[in-house]
Design a protein around this motif. Structure first.
Motif, PDB file in Angstrom:
ATOM      1  N   MET A   1       0.839  -1.192   0.000  1.00  0.00           N
ATOM      2  CA  MET A   1       0.000   0.000   0.000  1.00  0.00           C
ATOM      3  C   MET A   1       0.878   1.247   0.000  1.00  0.00           C
ATOM      4  SD  MET A   1      -3.147  -0.852   2.605  1.00  0.00           S
ATOM      5  CE  MET A   1      -2.090  -1.043   4.034  1.00  0.00           C
ATOM      6  N   THR A   2       0.339   2.329  -0.522  1.00  0.00           N
ATOM      7  CA  THR A   2       1.004   3.629  -0.452  1.00  0.00           C
ATOM      8  C   THR A   2       0.002   4.653   0.064  1.00  0.00           C
ATOM      9  OG1 THR A   2       0.381   4.263  -2.697  1.00  0.00           O
ATOM     10  CG2 THR A   2       2.453   3.058  -2.441  1.00  0.00           C
ATOM     11  N   ASP A   3       0.510   5.784   0.515  1.00  0.00           N
ATOM     12  CA  ASP A   3      -0.357   6.822   1.075  1.00  0.00           C
ATOM     13  C   ASP A   3      -0.819   7.837   0.042  1.00  0.00           C
ATOM     14  OD1 ASP A   3      -0.157   5.733   3.615  1.00  0.00           O
ATOM     15  OD2 ASP A   3       1.636   6.906   4.106  1.00  0.00           O
ATOM     16  N   ASP A   4      -0.245   7.789  -1.176  1.00  0.00           N
ATOM     17  CA  ASP A   4      -0.552   8.849  -2.130  1.00  0.00           C
ATOM     18  C   ASP A   4      -1.084   8.375  -3.477  1.00  0.00           C
ATOM     19  OD1 ASP A   4       1.762   7.658  -2.983  1.00  0.00           O
ATOM     20  OD2 ASP A   4       2.906   9.521  -3.215  1.00  0.00           O
ATOM     21  N   ARG A   5      -1.233   7.056  -3.668  1.00  0.00           N
ATOM     22  CA  ARG A   5      -1.795   6.577  -4.935  1.00  0.00           C
ATOM     23  C   ARG A   5      -2.231   5.130  -4.809  1.00  0.00           C
ATOM     24  NH1 ARG A   5       1.652   3.781  -8.711  1.00  0.00           N
ATOM     25  NH2 ARG A   5       3.761   3.421  -7.869  1.00  0.00           N
ATOM     26  N   ILE A   6      -3.025   4.687  -5.760  1.00  0.00           N
ATOM     27  CA  ILE A   6      -3.442   3.286  -5.841  1.00  0.00           C
ATOM     28  C   ILE A   6      -2.417   2.542  -6.688  1.00  0.00           C
ATOM     29  CG2 ILE A   6      -5.231   1.686  -6.619  1.00  0.00           C
ATOM     30  CD1 ILE A   6      -7.250   3.985  -6.269  1.00  0.00           C
ATOM     31  N   ILE A 275      -4.176 -13.878   6.245  1.00  0.00           N
ATOM     32  CA  ILE A 275      -3.540 -13.286   5.067  1.00  0.00           C
ATOM     33  C   ILE A 275      -3.500 -11.766   5.215  1.00  0.00           C
ATOM     34  CG2 ILE A 275      -4.272 -15.165   3.559  1.00  0.00           C
ATOM     35  CD1 ILE A 275      -6.523 -13.338   2.524  1.00  0.00           C
ATOM     36  N   GLY A 276      -2.903 -11.109   4.218  1.00  0.00           N
ATOM     37  CA  GLY A 276      -2.869  -9.652   4.214  1.00  0.00           C
ATOM     38  C   GLY A 276      -3.589  -9.019   3.051  1.00  0.00           C
ATOM     39  N   GLY A 277      -3.957  -9.823   2.036  1.00  0.00           N
ATOM     40  CA  GLY A 277      -4.618  -9.260   0.867  1.00  0.00           C
ATOM     41  C   GLY A 277      -5.582 -10.249   0.243  1.00  0.00           C
ATOM     42  N   LEU A 278      -6.701  -9.724  -0.298  1.00  0.00           N
ATOM     43  CA  LEU A 278      -7.734 -10.574  -0.887  1.00  0.00           C
ATOM     44  C   LEU A 278      -8.128 -10.040  -2.253  1.00  0.00           C
ATOM     45  CD1 LEU A 278      -9.746 -12.964  -0.418  1.00  0.00           C
ATOM     46  CD2 LEU A 278     -11.368 -11.245   0.424  1.00  0.00           C
ATOM     47  N   SER A 279      -8.064 -10.900  -3.256  1.00  0.00           N
ATOM     48  CA  SER A 279      -8.453 -10.557  -4.624  1.00  0.00           C
ATOM     49  C   SER A 279      -9.871 -11.060  -4.892  1.00  0.00           C
ATOM     50  CB  SER A 279      -7.469 -11.198  -5.609  1.00  0.00           C
ATOM     51  OG  SER A 279      -8.023 -11.324  -6.902  1.00  0.00           O
ATOM     52  N   ILE A 280     -10.726 -10.126  -5.350  1.00  0.00           N
ATOM     53  CA  ILE A 280     -12.136 -10.439  -5.623  1.00  0.00           C
ATOM     54  C   ILE A 280     -12.528  -9.873  -6.983  1.00  0.00           C
ATOM     55  CG2 ILE A 280     -14.527 -10.007  -4.920  1.00  0.00           C
ATOM     56  CD1 ILE A 280     -13.395 -11.771  -2.915  1.00  0.00           C
ATOM     57  N   GLU A 281     -13.267 -10.634  -7.781  1.00  0.00           N
ATOM     58  CA  GLU A 281     -13.760 -10.139  -9.069  1.00  0.00           C
ATOM     59  C   GLU A 281     -14.765  -9.001  -8.860  1.00  0.00           C
ATOM     60  OE1 GLU A 281     -14.550 -13.004 -12.418  1.00  0.00           O
ATOM     61  OE2 GLU A 281     -14.631 -14.399 -10.732  1.00  0.00           O
ATOM     62  N   GLU A 282     -14.551  -7.898  -9.560  1.00  0.00           N
ATOM     63  CA  GLU A 282     -15.489  -6.792  -9.526  1.00  0.00           C
ATOM     64  C   GLU A 282     -15.808  -6.269 -10.932  1.00  0.00           C
ATOM     65  OE1 GLU A 282     -17.171  -5.627  -7.035  1.00  0.00           O
ATOM     66  OE2 GLU A 282     -16.174  -6.646  -5.369  1.00  0.00           O
ATOM     67  N   ALA A 283     -15.156  -6.838 -11.966  1.00  0.00           N
ATOM     68  CA  ALA A 283     -15.464  -6.456 -13.345  1.00  0.00           C
ATOM     69  C   ALA A 283     -16.385  -7.476 -14.006  1.00  0.00           C
ATOM     70  CB  ALA A 283     -14.175  -6.304 -14.156  1.00  0.00           C
ATOM     71  N   ASN A 284     -16.377  -8.692 -13.531  1.00  0.00           N
ATOM     72  CA  ASN A 284     -17.278  -9.739 -14.010  1.00  0.00           C
ATOM     73  C   ASN A 284     -18.715  -9.224 -13.978  1.00  0.00           C
ATOM     74  OD1 ASN A 284     -19.022 -12.001 -14.095  1.00  0.00           O
ATOM     75  ND2 ASN A 284     -17.535 -13.306 -13.074  1.00  0.00           N
ATOM     76  N   PRO A 285     -19.418  -9.236 -15.108  1.00  0.00           N
ATOM     77  CA  PRO A 285     -20.775  -8.663 -15.129  1.00  0.00           C
ATOM     78  C   PRO A 285     -21.765  -9.367 -14.209  1.00  0.00           C
ATOM     79  CG  PRO A 285     -20.276  -9.781 -17.201  1.00  0.00           C
ATOM     80  CD  PRO A 285     -18.996  -9.682 -16.441  1.00  0.00           C
ATOM     81  N   ARG A 286     -21.460 -10.566 -13.777  1.00  0.00           N
ATOM     82  CA  ARG A 286     -22.333 -11.266 -12.839  1.00  0.00           C
ATOM     83  C   ARG A 286     -22.128 -10.763 -11.410  1.00  0.00           C
ATOM     84  NH1 ARG A 286     -27.068 -14.327 -13.146  1.00  0.00           N
ATOM     85  NH2 ARG A 286     -27.313 -15.323 -11.122  1.00  0.00           N
ATOM     86  N   PRO A 298     -17.005  -5.067   6.632  1.00  0.00           N
ATOM     87  CA  PRO A 298     -15.756  -4.318   6.445  1.00  0.00           C
ATOM     88  C   PRO A 298     -14.540  -5.238   6.421  1.00  0.00           C
ATOM     89  CG  PRO A 298     -17.134  -3.267   8.105  1.00  0.00           C
ATOM     90  CD  PRO A 298     -17.760  -4.603   7.824  1.00  0.00           C
ATOM     91  N   LEU A 299     -13.539  -4.830   5.642  1.00  0.00           N
ATOM     92  CA  LEU A 299     -12.286  -5.580   5.584  1.00  0.00           C
ATOM     93  C   LEU A 299     -11.684  -5.732   6.974  1.00  0.00           C
ATOM     94  CD1 LEU A 299     -10.178  -4.176   2.597  1.00  0.00           C
ATOM     95  CD2 LEU A 299     -11.257  -6.421   2.742  1.00  0.00           C
ATOM     96  N   PRO A 300     -11.077  -6.870   7.278  1.00  0.00           N
ATOM     97  CA  PRO A 300     -10.333  -6.999   8.536  1.00  0.00           C
ATOM     98  C   PRO A 300      -9.208  -5.968   8.596  1.00  0.00           C
ATOM     99  CG  PRO A 300     -10.702  -9.156   7.543  1.00  0.00           C
ATOM    100  CD  PRO A 300     -11.124  -8.139   6.533  1.00  0.00           C
ATOM    101  N   ASP A 301      -8.838  -5.608   9.789  1.00  0.00           N
ATOM    102  CA  ASP A 301      -7.739  -4.654   9.982  1.00  0.00           C
ATOM    103  C   ASP A 301      -6.484  -5.139   9.256  1.00  0.00           C
ATOM    104  OD1 ASP A 301      -9.422  -3.187  11.546  1.00  0.00           O
ATOM    105  OD2 ASP A 301      -8.597  -3.914  13.457  1.00  0.00           O
ATOM    106  N   ASP A 302      -5.799  -4.193   8.617  1.00  0.00           N
ATOM    107  CA  ASP A 302      -4.510  -4.445   7.962  1.00  0.00           C
ATOM    108  C   ASP A 302      -4.622  -5.263   6.679  1.00  0.00           C
ATOM    109  OD1 ASP A 302      -3.170  -3.059  10.027  1.00  0.00           O
ATOM    110  OD2 ASP A 302      -3.118  -4.882  11.246  1.00  0.00           O
ATOM    111  N   TRP A 303      -5.820  -5.546   6.200  1.00  0.00           N
ATOM    112  CA  TRP A 303      -5.976  -6.230   4.922  1.00  0.00           C
ATOM    113  C   TRP A 303      -5.995  -5.222   3.785  1.00  0.00           C
ATOM    114  CZ3 TRP A 303      -9.578 -10.955   3.990  1.00  0.00           C
ATOM    115  CH2 TRP A 303      -9.196 -12.028   4.808  1.00  0.00           C
TER     116      TRP A 303
END
Length: 381
Positions: A1-6, A275-286, A298-303
């Motif tokens: 993660m960064t504080d100034d961009r994605i 874990i520290g990161g979770l990948s989830i589909e959000e472009a899939n039209p379904r 809400p996401l767990p702390d630090d995820w």
């Protein structure tokens, strides 16, 4: 993660060269391949894919899974106890549309109608192959003038590895899952020792009910998902949580997906992952609407959340503004844009030779990902 961009990343597999695809197919079919030619072809393909990621402007990169026949089937080459193949049952959504399934899933590449079976004790036998893959990646990184924010290396989760193989040896799925996790633990630790983020590909956490589950209630599925979460946690217990990210999806194939289970039904169980990161589909039209679930859960702390904002099942190149819109609504649901990393929904060549997106367009879609992330950053920071 960064504080100034994605930041931007991808999910693992990237387009392979025709030369490499030919060698992968020959090896998968049991044909002999000159080892020197194989090594040179893998090195050339990996070098090219690293450079392409740099040219596109991705932040967190990998080797594109170049030497693997698929994100999951490769485990059959790294485990002992593998026997013959068995017929693979059709997924439930495709079974509802058999004519479409017949037309859409006949292509050159690995045969997805068969599954390797396990007929003897499972142990890890892939250390040499894993070390060669890892060393090739980092030697090429060190030799180039690259300035990436980070690296990741993928591995099949215990659950998806167990789902890829047919258990013809162990007494129960639970025992089989545990043994597979114990075997793959060594591979996970080899990856973690490099300092890279370990990405565990775990579509099983969302697709466990895709074969033979039918119309049974979701409550019947949840204990299986919990079992797979526990197996993953056990296999990675000696790796720091912050060094692990998990990729989930509803299956990277162009199908109706009308039988996909809703994210809301299983997300609380996924939150038990260490874990520290979770990948989830959000472009899939379904599933584009399911960003709302992160408000209620809400996401767990630090995820970190790694939303898919580019579809990997269509050759339409997303407009950067579309990518930015998807990121904005996810960031709003999460409540903090510093906790998201932009990515595609899944890999672009998860099964070698069966990619749905043309290689040239795959790279164009990744360029759109980077451009759209820059737009979202300007709006959110």
């Amino acid at each position: 993660m960064t504080d100034d961009r994605i930041l931007t990343t991808h999910i693992g597999s990237l387009p392979r060269t025709p030369e490499l695809l030919e060698l992968l197919k020959r090896r998968q079919d049991g044909e002999s391949v000159d080892e020197e030619v194989w090594h040179e072809t893998v090195v050339d393909a990996t070098e090219a894919v690293i450079q392409k990621q740099a040219d596109v402007g991705l932040d967190i990169v990998n080797n594109g899974e170049q030497p693997r026949v698929s994100f999951n089937w490769y485990v059959a080459n790294r485990l002992s106890g593998i026997g013959d193949t068995r017929e693979a049952p059709l997924w439930d959504d495709l079974a509802d549309y058999p004519e479409y399934a017949e037309d859409a899933f006949h292509a050159e590449g690995i045969d997805l109608t068969k599954q390797p079976s396990v007929t003897g004790p499972v142990e890890y036998a892939g250390e040499d192959a894993a070390r060669e893959e890892i060393d090739t990646f980092y030697e090429l990184l060190d030799a180039g003038d690259f300035d990436f924010e980070g690296t990741f290396i993928t591995a099949a989760s215990p659950g998806v590895a167990a789902a890829t193989l047919v258990n013809d040896y162990y007494d129960s799925h639970e025992e089989f899952l545990s043994v597979v996790g114990d075997a793959l633990k060594r591979e996970y630790e080899l990856i973690a020792e490099t300092g890279a983020t370990l990405q565990l590909d775990a579509p099983d956490l969302l697709t466990t009910g895709h074969r033979g589950f039918g119309d049974r209630p979701i409550e019947k599925l949840k204990p299986v998902v919990r079992m797979h979460v526990e197996a993953l946690n056990e296999a990675t217990k000696d790796i720091p949580d912050e060094q692990i990210r998990v990729h989930t999806c509803w299956g990277s194939y162009e199908g109706p997906h009308h039988r996909d289970k809703p994210l809301e039904a299983v997300l609380p169980i996924l939150y038990d992952l260490d874990i520290g990161g979770l990948s989830i589909e959000e472009a899939n039209p379904r599933h584009q609407h399911e960003y709302r679930v992160f408000r209620e859960h809400p996401l767990p702390d630090d995820w970190t959340l790694i939303p898919g904002v580019v579809d990997v099942k269509t050759n339409v190149v997303e407009h950067p503004e579309v990518v930015a819109d998807r990121l904005e609504r996810v960031a709003d649901a999460v409540g903090d844009p510093t906790r998201i990393v932009a990515a595609p929904d899944c890999g672009f060549d998860t099964q070698a030779g069966l990619a749905m997106v043309h290689p040239e367009i795959a790279w164009a879609k990744l360029e759109a990902l980077v451009e759209g992330t820059e737009v979202a950053t300007e709006r959110l920071f």
